[in-house]
Each structure stands twice: as C-alpha cells, then as structure tokens.
Motif scaffolding. Sequence first.
Motif, PDB file in Angstrom:
ATOM      1  N   ASN A  24       0.821  -1.211   0.000  1.00 36.71           N
ATOM      2  CA  ASN A  24       0.000   0.000   0.000  1.00 36.71           C
ATOM      3  C   ASN A  24       0.854   1.259   0.000  1.00 36.71           C
ATOM      4  O   ASN A  24       0.573   2.219  -0.713  1.00 36.71           O
ATOM      5  CB  ASN A  24      -0.933   0.015   1.219  1.00 36.71           C
ATOM      6  N   ARG A  25       1.889   1.252   0.830  1.00 34.82           N
ATOM      7  CA  ARG A  25       2.773   2.417   0.904  1.00 34.82           C
ATOM      8  C   ARG A  25       3.443   2.677  -0.433  1.00 34.82           C
ATOM      9  O   ARG A  25       3.500   3.817  -0.913  1.00 34.82           O
ATOM     10  CB  ARG A  25       3.806   2.194   2.025  1.00 34.82           C
ATOM     11  N   LEU A  26       3.929   1.628  -1.078  1.00 38.48           N
ATOM     12  CA  LEU A  26       4.566   1.761  -2.393  1.00 38.48           C
ATOM     13  C   LEU A  26       3.585   2.354  -3.408  1.00 38.48           C
ATOM     14  O   LEU A  26       3.908   3.297  -4.133  1.00 38.48           O
ATOM     15  CB  LEU A  26       5.068   0.404  -2.868  1.00 38.48           C
ATOM     16  N   ALA A  27       2.387   1.795  -3.451  1.00 40.44           N
ATOM     17  CA  ALA A  27       1.383   2.286  -4.406  1.00 40.44           C
ATOM     18  C   ALA A  27       1.012   3.737  -4.129  1.00 40.44           C
ATOM     19  O   ALA A  27       0.870   4.537  -5.057  1.00 40.44           O
ATOM     20  CB  ALA A  27       0.140   1.398  -4.359  1.00 40.44           C
ATOM     21  N   THR A  28       0.893   4.090  -2.858  1.00 41.55           N
ATOM     22  CA  THR A  28       0.519   5.465  -2.494  1.00 41.55           C
ATOM     23  C   THR A  28       1.646   6.443  -2.796  1.00 41.55           C
ATOM     24  O   THR A  28       1.411   7.528  -3.327  1.00 41.55           O
ATOM     25  CB  THR A  28       0.133   5.530  -1.002  1.00 41.55           C
ATOM     26  N   GLN A  29       2.880   6.053  -2.489  1.00 40.55           N
ATOM     27  CA  GLN A  29       4.019   6.955  -2.705  1.00 40.55           C
ATOM     28  C   GLN A  29       4.252   7.245  -4.184  1.00 40.55           C
ATOM     29  O   GLN A  29       4.699   8.323  -4.546  1.00 40.55           O
ATOM     30  CB  GLN A  29       5.287   6.347  -2.107  1.00 40.55           C
ATOM     31  N   ARG A  30       3.941   6.287  -5.026  1.00 44.61           N
ATOM     32  CA  ARG A  30       4.241   6.440  -6.457  1.00 44.61           C
ATOM     33  C   ARG A  30       3.032   6.856  -7.284  1.00 44.61           C
ATOM     34  O   ARG A  30       3.070   6.802  -8.511  1.00 44.61           O
ATOM     35  CB  ARG A  30       4.823   5.141  -6.992  1.00 44.61           C
ATOM     36  N   THR A  31       1.971   7.245  -6.620  1.00 39.60           N
ATOM     37  CA  THR A  31       0.748   7.639  -7.323  1.00 39.60           C
ATOM     38  C   THR A  31       0.367   9.046  -6.918  1.00 39.60           C
ATOM     39  O   THR A  31       0.445   9.411  -5.754  1.00 39.60           O
ATOM     40  CB  THR A  31      -0.418   6.693  -6.950  1.00 39.60           C
ATOM     41  N   ARG A  32      -0.068   9.794  -7.892  1.00 35.61           N
ATOM     42  CA  ARG A  32      -0.610  11.120  -7.608  1.00 35.61           C
ATOM     43  C   ARG A  32      -2.122  10.959  -7.507  1.00 35.61           C
ATOM     44  O   ARG A  32      -2.820  10.872  -8.517  1.00 35.61           O
ATOM     45  CB  ARG A  32      -0.224  12.094  -8.709  1.00 35.61           C
ATOM     46  N   LEU A  33      -2.608  10.877  -6.282  1.00 38.07           N
ATOM     47  CA  LEU A  33      -4.034  10.651  -6.056  1.00 38.07           C
ATOM     48  C   LEU A  33      -4.835  11.924  -6.278  1.00 38.07           C
ATOM     49  O   LEU A  33      -4.346  13.033  -6.019  1.00 38.07           O
ATOM     50  CB  LEU A  33      -4.264  10.143  -4.628  1.00 38.07           C
ATOM     51  N   PRO A  34      -6.088  11.786  -6.717  1.00 33.35           N
ATOM     52  CA  PRO A  34      -6.928  12.959  -6.955  1.00 33.35           C
ATOM     53  C   PRO A  34      -7.443  13.585  -5.655  1.00 33.35           C
ATOM     54  O   PRO A  34      -8.073  14.630  -5.688  1.00 33.35           O
ATOM     55  CB  PRO A  34      -8.082  12.398  -7.785  1.00 33.35           C
ATOM     56  N   LEU A  35      -7.175  12.951  -4.519  1.00 35.76           N
ATOM     57  CA  LEU A  35      -7.557  13.479  -3.219  1.00 35.76           C
ATOM     58  C   LEU A  35      -6.605  12.889  -2.186  1.00 35.76           C
ATOM     59  O   LEU A  35      -5.926  11.902  -2.455  1.00 35.76           O
ATOM     60  CB  LEU A  35      -9.012  13.139  -2.883  1.00 35.76           C
ATOM     61  N   PRO A  36      -6.519  13.504  -0.999  1.00 41.87           N
ATOM     62  CA  PRO A  36      -5.601  12.981   0.020  1.00 41.87           C
ATOM     63  C   PRO A  36      -5.918  11.517   0.358  1.00 41.87           C
ATOM     64  O   PRO A  36      -7.073  11.089   0.304  1.00 41.87           O
ATOM     65  CB  PRO A  36      -5.852  13.887   1.234  1.00 41.87           C
ATOM     66  N   TRP A  37      -4.872  10.779   0.730  1.00 44.88           N
ATOM     67  CA  TRP A  37      -5.003   9.348   1.001  1.00 44.88           C
ATOM     68  C   TRP A  37      -6.070   9.071   2.060  1.00 44.88           C
ATOM     69  O   TRP A  37      -6.863   8.137   1.931  1.00 44.88           O
ATOM     70  CB  TRP A  37      -3.650   8.763   1.412  1.00 44.88           C
ATOM     71  N   ALA A  38      -6.114   9.863   3.126  1.00 45.70           N
ATOM     72  CA  ALA A  38      -7.099   9.634   4.195  1.00 45.70           C
ATOM     73  C   ALA A  38      -8.520   9.769   3.647  1.00 45.70           C
ATOM     74  O   ALA A  38      -9.413   9.008   4.024  1.00 45.70           O
ATOM     75  CB  ALA A  38      -6.876  10.605   5.352  1.00 45.70           C
ATOM     76  N   GLN A  39      -8.723  10.724   2.746  1.00 45.46           N
ATOM     77  CA  GLN A  39     -10.052  10.891   2.159  1.00 45.46           C
ATOM     78  C   GLN A  39     -10.374   9.749   1.200  1.00 45.46           C
ATOM     79  O   GLN A  39     -11.520   9.288   1.147  1.00 45.46           O
ATOM     80  CB  GLN A  39     -10.154  12.239   1.452  1.00 45.46           C
ATOM     81  N   ALA A  40      -9.390   9.278   0.461  1.00 39.46           N
ATOM     82  CA  ALA A  40      -9.607   8.131  -0.433  1.00 39.46           C
ATOM     83  C   ALA A  40      -9.969   6.898   0.384  1.00 39.46           C
ATOM     84  O   ALA A  40     -10.875   6.135   0.017  1.00 39.46           O
ATOM     85  CB  ALA A  40      -8.363   7.879  -1.283  1.00 39.46           C
ATOM     86  N   ARG A  41      -9.279   6.699   1.499  1.00 39.22           N
ATOM     87  CA  ARG A  41      -9.572   5.561   2.373  1.00 39.22           C
ATOM     88  C   ARG A  41     -10.985   5.669   2.940  1.00 39.22           C
ATOM     89  O   ARG A  41     -11.735   4.689   2.973  1.00 39.22           O
ATOM     90  CB  ARG A  41      -8.535   5.495   3.493  1.00 39.22           C
ATOM     91  N   LEU A  42     -11.381   6.874   3.363  1.00 39.39           N
ATOM     92  CA  LEU A  42     -12.729   7.093   3.893  1.00 39.39           C
ATOM     93  C   LEU A  42     -13.772   6.857   2.812  1.00 39.39           C
ATOM     94  O   LEU A  42     -14.799   6.216   3.053  1.00 39.39           O
ATOM     95  CB  LEU A  42     -12.848   8.511   4.462  1.00 39.39           C
ATOM     96  N   LEU A  43     -13.512   7.348   1.615  1.00 34.63           N
ATOM     97  CA  LEU A  43     -14.436   7.142   0.498  1.00 34.63           C
ATOM     98  C   LEU A  43     -14.613   5.653   0.218  1.00 34.63           C
ATOM     99  O   LEU A  43     -15.722   5.169  -0.033  1.00 34.63           O
ATOM    100  CB  LEU A  43     -13.908   7.878  -0.729  1.00 34.63           C
ATOM    101  N   SER A  44     -13.530   4.903   0.302  1.00 35.15           N
ATOM    102  CA  SER A  44     -13.585   3.461   0.106  1.00 35.15           C
ATOM    103  C   SER A  44     -14.431   2.790   1.195  1.00 35.15           C
ATOM    104  O   SER A  44     -15.233   1.890   0.913  1.00 35.15           O
ATOM    105  CB  SER A  44     -12.168   2.882   0.103  1.00 35.15           C
ATOM    106  N   THR A  45     -14.275   3.246   2.421  1.00 38.53           N
ATOM    107  CA  THR A  45     -15.074   2.703   3.529  1.00 38.53           C
ATOM    108  C   THR A  45     -16.556   2.972   3.303  1.00 38.53           C
ATOM    109  O   THR A  45     -17.393   2.084   3.489  1.00 38.53           O
ATOM    110  CB  THR A  45     -14.623   3.324   4.870  1.00 38.53           C
ATOM    111  N   ILE A  46     -16.875   4.175   2.873  1.00 40.01           N
ATOM    112  CA  ILE A  46     -18.277   4.526   2.617  1.00 40.01           C
ATOM    113  C   ILE A  46     -18.828   3.675   1.481  1.00 40.01           C
ATOM    114  O   ILE A  46     -19.946   3.167   1.559  1.00 40.01           O
ATOM    115  CB  ILE A  46     -18.415   6.037   2.320  1.00 40.01           C
ATOM    116  N   GLU A  47     -18.033   3.485   0.433  1.00 41.80           N
ATOM    117  CA  GLU A  47     -18.477   2.642  -0.678  1.00 41.80           C
ATOM    118  C   GLU A  47     -18.722   1.205  -0.194  1.00 41.80           C
ATOM    119  O   GLU A  47     -19.734   0.592  -0.539  1.00 41.80           O
ATOM    120  CB  GLU A  47     -17.447   2.644  -1.798  1.00 41.80           C
ATOM    121  N   ASP A  48     -17.811   0.679   0.617  1.00 42.38           N
ATOM    122  CA  ASP A  48     -17.948  -0.688   1.133  1.00 42.38           C
ATOM    123  C   ASP A  48     -19.217  -0.860   1.959  1.00 42.38           C
ATOM    124  O   ASP A  48     -19.875  -1.885   1.886  1.00 42.38           O
ATOM    125  CB  ASP A  48     -16.743  -1.075   1.999  1.00 42.38           C
ATOM    126  N   ARG A  49     -19.542   0.139   2.762  1.00 42.95           N
ATOM    127  CA  ARG A  49     -20.685   0.035   3.666  1.00 42.95           C
ATOM    128  C   ARG A  49     -22.005   0.377   2.984  1.00 42.95           C
ATOM    129  O   ARG A  49     -23.062   0.073   3.516  1.00 42.95           O
ATOM    130  CB  ARG A  49     -20.473   0.924   4.878  1.00 42.95           C
TER     131      ARG A  49
END
Length: 147
Positions: A24-49
């Motif tokens: 996960n760290r490797l993928a996050t460090q080498r990717t320019r995410l469209p939003l901060p990692w914490a928000q992406a993780r939260l968005l994923s949690t909301i999608e899962d639930r």
Amino acid sequence: MISTPQPATTDLGNDLLVVVSRLNRLATQRTRLPLPWAQARLLSTIEDRGEARISDLACLDHCSQPTMTTQVRRLEDAGLVTRTVDPADARAVLIRITEDGVRVLSQARADRAAVIDPLLAHLDPEQRQTLAAAVDVIRDVLDNVND
C-alpha cells in the motif's frame, strides 16, 4: 519429498499485515491521487458500507466525531458524498457515495494498481496463479468478517 517450512500460524497475520502495508505504501508513494489518502480511504469505507452514520465512520476510523465530520464535509464539498436523513432516526444523517465519488475512487484504484502491475508482470505463471489464489482467500476471509 522435501517440504518447505511453513510460517508459524502466529506469525502469518503479522507477515500479511507487514507485506500489505508495504504494498500500500509503495502504491501510495508512487501515485498522484486525486484526493488525500485519508479521504480516499474514507471514500472506500463509505463505498464498502453502502451508507453510514458519521459516528459509525468515526468509530471505524478510530477518530473523534468532529474529526470525521470535517473529513465528510470535505468529501461532500467535492461532490463525492451526499448526506441524507436516516429514516430510522431523523436526528441522524447517512453518508452515501455519489457517482462522482465512485468514479474518483475507481480512478485512484486504477492509478495505484498501475504502480503494482509492472511488478507482477515479472512473476511466472505459477506465481501469478498462486498470488491470485491468495487474493481469493483473503477476499473470502474479509467477506466473513462481521463489522
């Protein structure tokens, strides 16, 4: 027949967590995410639930409700989640991912996978098959967790 030593059962969970964290760290460090990692993780949690109360999200993320409210507000301001009244309790709201949220999350996942895919391309077919089987096992384990 020579057998390969198996990791101790007590070490397997730790080993899995360490490897997944590194991946996960490797993928996050080498990717320019469209939003901060914490928000992406939260968005994923909301999608899962599917949908969740802010208090439930705060509990899942081990943070305070005011902190979670701020994070949700940022996602809402970006059009990635919506709030609706909880039909079971009119005082509460449910947070739900929007179509834009699904699109942004899908793109973030694709971008992160694009970092990992070249590393997997070097595996031989048997290793790829083993890894695919391991992913299926992990998915089954997670599907049987009671949140």
